[in-house]
Motif scaffolding. Structure first.
Motif, PDB file in Angstrom:
ATOM      1  N   SER A   1       0.840  -1.197   0.000  1.00 22.41           N
ATOM      2  CA  SER A   1       0.000   0.000   0.000  1.00 22.41           C
ATOM      3  C   SER A   1       0.873   1.245   0.000  1.00 22.41           C
ATOM      4  O   SER A   1       1.840   1.332   0.762  1.00 22.41           O
ATOM      5  N   LEU A   2       0.519   2.205  -0.862  1.00 24.02           N
ATOM      6  CA  LEU A   2       1.240   3.468  -0.958  1.00 24.02           C
ATOM      7  C   LEU A   2       0.257   4.608  -0.737  1.00 24.02           C
ATOM      8  O   LEU A   2      -0.823   4.625  -1.330  1.00 24.02           O
ATOM      9  N   THR A   3       0.642   5.542   0.090  1.00 27.16           N
ATOM     10  CA  THR A   3      -0.147   6.745   0.296  1.00 27.16           C
ATOM     11  C   THR A   3       0.591   7.916  -0.339  1.00 27.16           C
ATOM     12  O   THR A   3       1.777   8.153  -0.040  1.00 27.16           O
ATOM     13  N   LEU A   4      -0.102   8.643  -1.236  1.00 21.34           N
ATOM     14  CA  LEU A   4       0.527   9.736  -1.983  1.00 21.34           C
ATOM     15  C   LEU A   4       0.089  11.085  -1.446  1.00 21.34           C
ATOM     16  O   LEU A   4      -0.994  11.237  -0.868  1.00 21.34           O
ATOM     17  N   ALA A   5       0.938  12.055  -1.664  1.00 18.02           N
ATOM     18  CA  ALA A   5       0.619  13.422  -1.269  1.00 18.02           C
ATOM     19  C   ALA A   5      -0.466  13.982  -2.183  1.00 18.02           C
ATOM     20  O   ALA A   5      -0.689  13.501  -3.297  1.00 18.02           O
ATOM     21  N   ALA A   6      -1.166  14.997  -1.691  1.00 16.41           N
ATOM     22  CA  ALA A   6      -2.210  15.645  -2.494  1.00 16.41           C
ATOM     23  C   ALA A   6      -1.593  16.167  -3.791  1.00 16.41           C
ATOM     24  O   ALA A   6      -0.501  16.739  -3.797  1.00 16.41           O
ATOM     25  N   GLY A   7      -2.303  15.931  -4.884  1.00 11.87           N
ATOM     26  CA  GLY A   7      -1.831  16.389  -6.182  1.00 11.87           C
ATOM     27  C   GLY A   7      -1.119  15.326  -6.995  1.00 11.87           C
ATOM     28  O   GLY A   7      -1.003  15.452  -8.218  1.00 11.87           O
ATOM     29  N   GLU A   8      -0.632  14.288  -6.339  1.00 12.98           N
ATOM     30  CA  GLU A   8       0.013  13.202  -7.080  1.00 12.98           C
ATOM     31  C   GLU A   8      -1.066  12.364  -7.773  1.00 12.98           C
ATOM     32  O   GLU A   8      -2.088  12.036  -7.163  1.00 12.98           O
ATOM     33  N   PRO A   9      -0.877  11.982  -9.045  1.00 15.61           N
ATOM     34  CA  PRO A   9      -1.902  11.226  -9.773  1.00 15.61           C
ATOM     35  C   PRO A   9      -1.973   9.774  -9.281  1.00 15.61           C
ATOM     36  O   PRO A   9      -0.952   9.077  -9.214  1.00 15.61           O
ATOM     37  N   LEU A  10      -3.177   9.315  -8.930  1.00 17.06           N
ATOM     38  CA  LEU A  10      -3.357   7.967  -8.398  1.00 17.06           C
ATOM     39  C   LEU A  10      -3.534   6.921  -9.501  1.00 17.06           C
ATOM     40  O   LEU A  10      -2.901   5.853  -9.474  1.00 17.06           O
TER      41      LEU A  10
END
Length: 314
Positions: free
Chosen positions: A232-241
């Motif tokens: 599982s990876l959690t991305l910062a706001a603005g990064e494309p999922l």
């Protein structure tokens, strides 16, 4: 004795409601067995039936090799029961409580005192032995409760929701006590809503849902029912999922799921180390630094939700 508890086709009805609808259960002697399920699943009813506290409507049920219907009195001599609510007297001290329970079980005064002292030492309560139980912490009271259930060295100990309402430290103290009980040869049937508790303590688990057995097996076996490890990876706001999910699916060879609210991308993997290396390479190629990266196995919470959702037709 190979199995300390066996039930085949155990049924109990209250009016039109089937509290237990033909459950089967086998618990090897000397183990901790977790009985899981939400409120109303039938856990407490199963404990009461096995402990001869209520009559069984149908089924072959044996505890310590004895039939709960025809040998109820003998069963009661071989078991200990610790319910959801404390049974100890808060005015008395810990030692006085245990001596009282020993005398109620028919021990002589001297034997009751010796047994009380041994249990106080086992459950790390000696320093508080002569204090009123009203001054005990929640974890201390619960350990004293379990000690009272062990006063006659039962073959089987029933623990019904032993850590409800306790803080993490108190829960850990109770868990230690339960492990020590099993290490001394007593079979423990543990009912709980806390799936991490069963994961920590139980050798085998039975999941109840609407009075039926939804699944049974070791914690690892149950986890494997809903898949393998997960990255599982959690991305910062603005990064494309979505683009990341697509690249991870191709890199690992398995579908990736996106949780937009949590900003999380998850992919199920077989070879954990190899897959993790592929994930890291993909992140490096895309120039993405995740806020969090985890390799984990399914939890029992996820297992339970998957099992009960399936039974509910969701």
């Amino acid at each position: 004795m190979e199995h300390a508890l066996t039930a085949h086709g155990l049924r109990k009805r209250y009016g039109d409601r089937a509290a237990l609808d033909g459950i089967d259960l086998q618990v090897p002697a000397g183990t901790i067995h977790g009985l899981l399920g939400p409120n109303g699943a039938g856990k407490s009813t199963a404990v009461r039936a096995l402990a001869t506290l209520i009559d069984v409507d149908a089924g072959d049920v044996r505890v310590a090799g004895l039939d709960v219907r025809t040998q109820a009195r003998q069963v009661r001599k071989r078991i200990g029961v610790v319910g959801q609510h404390a049974a100890v007297d808060e005015i008395l001290g810990g030692r006085q409580n245990l001596v009282m329970f020993g005398r109620l079980y028919g021990l002589t005064a001297a034997d009751a005192r010796r047994r009380a002292d041994a249990l106080l030492d086992q459950f790390d309560l000696t320093d508080a032995a002569d204090r009123a139980v009203a001054t005990y912490s929640g974890g201390m009271r619960r350990r004293l409760d379990i000690a009272a259930g062990m006063i006659v060295r039962p073959a089987v100990l029933f623990l019904d929701e032993p850590t409800t309402g306790l803080d993490p430290r108190a829960r850990a103290e109770v868990w230690r006590g339960v492990r020590e009980v099993a290490q001394q040869g007593t079979t423990v049937l543990l009912t709980t809503q806390y799936l991490d508790e069963a994961d920590q303590l139980a050798t085998d688990i039975t999941v109840l849902h609407h009075g039926r057995v939804a699944a049974s097996g070791t914690p690892d076996t149950l986890k494997r029912r809903i898949g393998g490890d997960r990255v599982s990876l959690t991305l910062a706001a603005g990064e494309p999922l979505e683009p990341l999910a697509d690249r991870l699916s191709r890199a690992v060879g398995a579908p990736a799921t996106v949780d937009a609210d949590a900003r999380r991308v998850t992919v199920e993997v077989d070879a954990a180390v190899t897959a993790l290396a592929a994930v890291v390479r993909t992140l490096d190629d895309l120039g993405i630094t995740p806020e969090d990266l985890q390799l984990r196995r399914p939890t029992l919470d996820e297992v339970f939700l998957a099992l009960t959702d399936k039974e509910a037709g969701r």
